[in-house]
Write a protein that holds these residues in place. Structure first.
Motif, PDB file in Angstrom:
ATOM      1  N   GLU A 234      44.278   6.058  33.352  1.00 54.32           N
ATOM      2  CA  GLU A 234      44.142   6.206  31.865  1.00 54.32           C
ATOM      3  C   GLU A 234      45.637   6.056  31.341  1.00 54.32           C
ATOM      4  O   GLU A 234      45.972   6.845  30.416  1.00 54.32           O
ATOM      5  CB  GLU A 234      43.661   7.260  31.596  1.00 54.32           C
TER       6      GLU A 234
ATOM      7  N   THR B 238      50.317  -2.597  28.629  1.00 56.11           N
ATOM      8  CA  THR B 238      49.950  -1.324  27.823  1.00 56.11           C
ATOM      9  C   THR B 238      51.126  -0.535  27.793  1.00 56.11           C
ATOM     10  O   THR B 238      50.919   0.257  26.512  1.00 56.11           O
ATOM     11  CB  THR B 238      48.724  -0.612  28.998  1.00 56.11           C
TER      12      THR B 238
ATOM     13  N   LYS C 223      48.098   4.820  29.095  1.00 54.08           N
ATOM     14  CA  LYS C 223      48.249   3.735  28.163  1.00 54.08           C
ATOM     15  C   LYS C 223      48.959   4.329  26.924  1.00 54.08           C
ATOM     16  O   LYS C 223      49.039   5.783  27.037  1.00 54.08           O
ATOM     17  CB  LYS C 223      46.910   3.467  27.498  1.00 54.08           C
ATOM     18  N   PHE C 224      49.185   3.667  26.141  1.00 60.12           N
ATOM     19  CA  PHE C 224      50.238   4.058  24.838  1.00 60.12           C
ATOM     20  C   PHE C 224      49.119   4.432  23.765  1.00 60.12           C
ATOM     21  O   PHE C 224      48.667   3.451  23.017  1.00 60.12           O
ATOM     22  CB  PHE C 224      51.055   3.104  24.677  1.00 60.12           C
ATOM     23  N   GLY C 225      48.920   5.652  23.230  1.00 60.26           N
ATOM     24  CA  GLY C 225      48.052   5.827  22.131  1.00 60.26           C
ATOM     25  C   GLY C 225      48.779   5.360  20.785  1.00 60.26           C
ATOM     26  O   GLY C 225      49.690   5.771  20.566  1.00 60.26           O
TER      27      GLY C 225
ATOM     28  N   SER D 230      52.860  10.277  24.121  1.00 62.29           N
ATOM     29  CA  SER D 230      52.240   8.888  23.854  1.00 62.29           C
ATOM     30  C   SER D 230      51.257   8.414  24.965  1.00 62.29           C
ATOM     31  O   SER D 230      50.114   7.938  24.682  1.00 62.29           O
ATOM     32  CB  SER D 230      53.210   7.805  23.326  1.00 62.29           C
TER      33      SER D 230
ATOM     34  N   GLU E 192      48.504  10.535  24.685  1.00 57.60           N
ATOM     35  CA  GLU E 192      47.472  10.175  23.172  1.00 57.60           C
ATOM     36  C   GLU E 192      47.537  11.652  22.727  1.00 57.60           C
ATOM     37  O   GLU E 192      46.490  11.959  22.504  1.00 57.60           O
ATOM     38  CB  GLU E 192      46.312   9.739  23.734  1.00 57.60           C
TER      39      GLU E 192
ATOM     40  N   SER F 217      49.660  13.737  19.689  1.00 55.81           N
ATOM     41  CA  SER F 217      50.437  13.767  18.596  1.00 55.81           C
ATOM     42  C   SER F 217      51.625  14.729  18.885  1.00 55.81           C
ATOM     43  O   SER F 217      51.688  15.851  19.509  1.00 55.81           O
ATOM     44  CB  SER F 217      49.956  13.876  17.154  1.00 55.81           C
TER      45      SER F 217
ATOM     46  N   LYS G  56      44.161  16.918  28.601  1.00 55.57           N
ATOM     47  CA  LYS G  56      45.412  15.975  28.708  1.00 55.57           C
ATOM     48  C   LYS G  56      46.765  16.522  28.505  1.00 55.57           C
ATOM     49  O   LYS G  56      47.908  16.374  28.936  1.00 55.57           O
ATOM     50  CB  LYS G  56      45.346  14.821  27.692  1.00 55.57           C
TER      51      LYS G  56
ATOM     52  N   LYS H  58      47.658   5.820  17.574  1.00 53.27           N
ATOM     53  CA  LYS H  58      48.236   6.901  16.646  1.00 53.27           C
ATOM     54  C   LYS H  58      49.262   7.683  16.971  1.00 53.27           C
ATOM     55  O   LYS H  58      50.212   7.894  16.092  1.00 53.27           O
ATOM     56  CB  LYS H  58      46.857   7.877  16.494  1.00 53.27           C
ATOM     57  N   SER H  59      49.667   8.281  18.183  1.00 53.78           N
ATOM     58  CA  SER H  59      50.800   8.912  18.469  1.00 53.78           C
ATOM     59  C   SER H  59      51.889   7.982  18.274  1.00 53.78           C
ATOM     60  O   SER H  59      53.047   8.271  17.903  1.00 53.78           O
ATOM     61  CB  SER H  59      50.581   9.423  19.816  1.00 53.78           C
TER      62      SER H  59
END
Length: 471
Positions: A15, A324, A17-19, A435, A438, A440, A166, A21-22
């Motif tokens: 998993e 990603t 990945k770069f969120g 990030s 994910e 903030s 997380k 929203k963040s």
């Protein structure tokens, strides 16, 4: 059983990945900081220290134009001071994305985590203590922090199996390394550069730093265990997911083979960066992260060729992983541009001069706390430990501050540079880490705020004690 084996080994667990929203939140914060620093360049008088370390104001007909605030991220990367280090960070992050995509698709990550869960299923909190000690030692002795983000997908998978969040997974990277950086037992980027710049030995005050390390290790481990128990309570004490015990011996052997490959890859990468820090010639070149990136690229392609059916499939998988994490480049550039604008606007030396003059007029116990606050401000604008060490330490030790020894000044520098790496949004390691998870920045502060405050109190007490005993 064959179907069971296929489903298990092909599980995607990283998993990485770069969120979105963040990412947008972080970029917004950094843009605000860029504008703020840009405005300061029009308010604060321009000044600099000459070759004899004498401060002087500079007569300027104009200040840094507003349009250069926009171009600053690109200028900083192209020719800003320390740009090679930032480029290395960007490269290793992108390589990280490609590597873990390959490891994920081969089932290697799942296999590794399954073995770890099986090992620590009944001693999960002991795992936290062990991880904390290892991560603190790596950051405190070798200056590793952003490099250790490579471990996040493994910690994430482990935490998922343990029913932890997380935030717990990224805390095992960010919190532990941030605290390790705070102490700086042998860290060449902090205590090494600071001692050299001040003309003292790296062993001066080592016994005091060792005591601090031991205390912060206990405090950090207890805090992370507390977070884990809070997650378990929130999740209703769900049973730990451990499928390893139910697998056939053939599948277990396959898991062990894949785990061995990953351990060799990680061990080689960490070994390279440790050697690069320990060997003076390589350390001076500053190519440790480049060498580590090479190890990851070569290692991931060797593993992919064996487990994914060839180099073509491996390259495709690797490239998908790079994509990603491509947004992370924007974040790093924005963070680095803050320092660049302050330097080009000629306001850093001016701010320091006024603060140093004020410090000399204060009692020692007050002066050390003010100095702490001043370096914290510099940390916000200049996250780079080496940049601050080269800039601040020679200036702070040039003219004695009454009641504050060189060792106390260096300790103050270490504290201000350490845990703030996981507090200030201008630190690339923090913004990339949250990030990836994910999470903030606001949520990160809410979850770790009390711990950050506790570290601040402990560090202040140790500084006051250092002044009292005449460290």
């Amino acid at each position: 059983m064959e179907n069971k084996r296929e489903n298990t080994t092909n599980s995607s667990v990283s998993e990485l990945k770069f969120g979105l929203k963040s990412f947008l939140t972080t970029c917004g914060i950094l843009l605000g900081v860029v504008i703020f620093v840009g405005i300061l360049t029009f308010i604060v008088p321009a000044g600099e220290y000459d070759k004899d370390n004498q401060f002087m104001l500079i007569e300027t007909s104009s200040r840094l134009p507003v349009w250069r605030w926009i171009t600053a991220p690109f200028e900083a990367i192209l020719w800003g001071e320390g740009n090679f280090t930032i480029i290395q960070v960007i490269v290793i992050i992108l390589v990280l994305g490609g590597t873990f995509r390959v490891l994920d698709q081969t089932g290697g990550l799942y296999a590794t985590v399954s073995l770890v869960v099986d090992k620590f299923a009944k001693r999960r909190f002991l795992a936290i203590w062990i991880i904390t000690l290892i991560m603190m030692l790596l950051s405190s002795c070798f200056g590793l922090q952003e490099q250790l983000l490579i471990l996040f997908p493994l910690f994430l998978s482990f935490c998922k199996a343990m029913n932890w969040s997380k935030i717990q997974a990224i805390s095992l990277v960010l919190i532990t390394t941030g605290v390790g950086f705070t102490v700086g037992l042998f860290n060449p980027l902090t205590i090494g550069l600071a001692s050299t710049s001040a003309g003292v030995s790296i062993l001066d005050g080592f016994w005091y730093r060792l005591i601090i390390f031991a205390l912060l290790f206990v405090v950090t481990s207890l805090y992370l265990v507390f977070m884990a128990k809070r997650d378990e309570k929130r999740n209703g004490n769900k049973p730990i997911v451990n499928e390893f015990a139910t697998l056939s011996q053939e599948v277990k052997d396959e898991f062990k083979r894949k785990t061995k490959m990953i351990v060799i890859l990680f061990g080689s990468a960490l070994g390279v960066i440790i050697l690069a820090s320990a060997i003076p010639f390589i350390s001076k070149l500053g190519i440790g992260m480049v060498l580590m990136a090479v190890v990851f690229v070569v290692g991931s392609f060797i593993i992919g060729a064996k487990l994914l059916g060839g180099t073509k499939a491996t390259f495709k998988c690797f490239f998908e992983g790079v994509k990603t994490l491509a947004p992370s480049v924007v974040v790093v550039m924005l963070a680095f541009s803050v320092k660049y604008i302050a330097e080009e606007g000629k306001i850093l030396h001016t701010l320091f001069y006024y603060c140093h003059t004020f410090l000399c007029s204060q009692p020692p116990y007050v002066a050390v706390l003010i100095l702490y606050a001043v370096i914290l401000i510099f940390e916000f604008f200049i996250p780079s430990a080496s940049a601050k060490a080269v800039l601040l330490i020679p200036l702070l030790t040039l003219v004695p501050i009454p009641g504050l020894s060189v060792n106390v000044i260096i300790l103050t520098f270490l504290f201000a540079d350490g845990y703030t790496n996981v507090l200030f949004p201008t630190c690339g390691t923090l913004v990339i880490g949250i990030s990836l998870a994910e999470v903030s920045y606001v949520e990160w502060l809410k979850k770790t705020g009390l711990f950050q405050l506790l570290l601040l109190v402990i560090s202040c007490l140790f500084l006051l004690l250092a002044v009292y005993i005449g460290l």
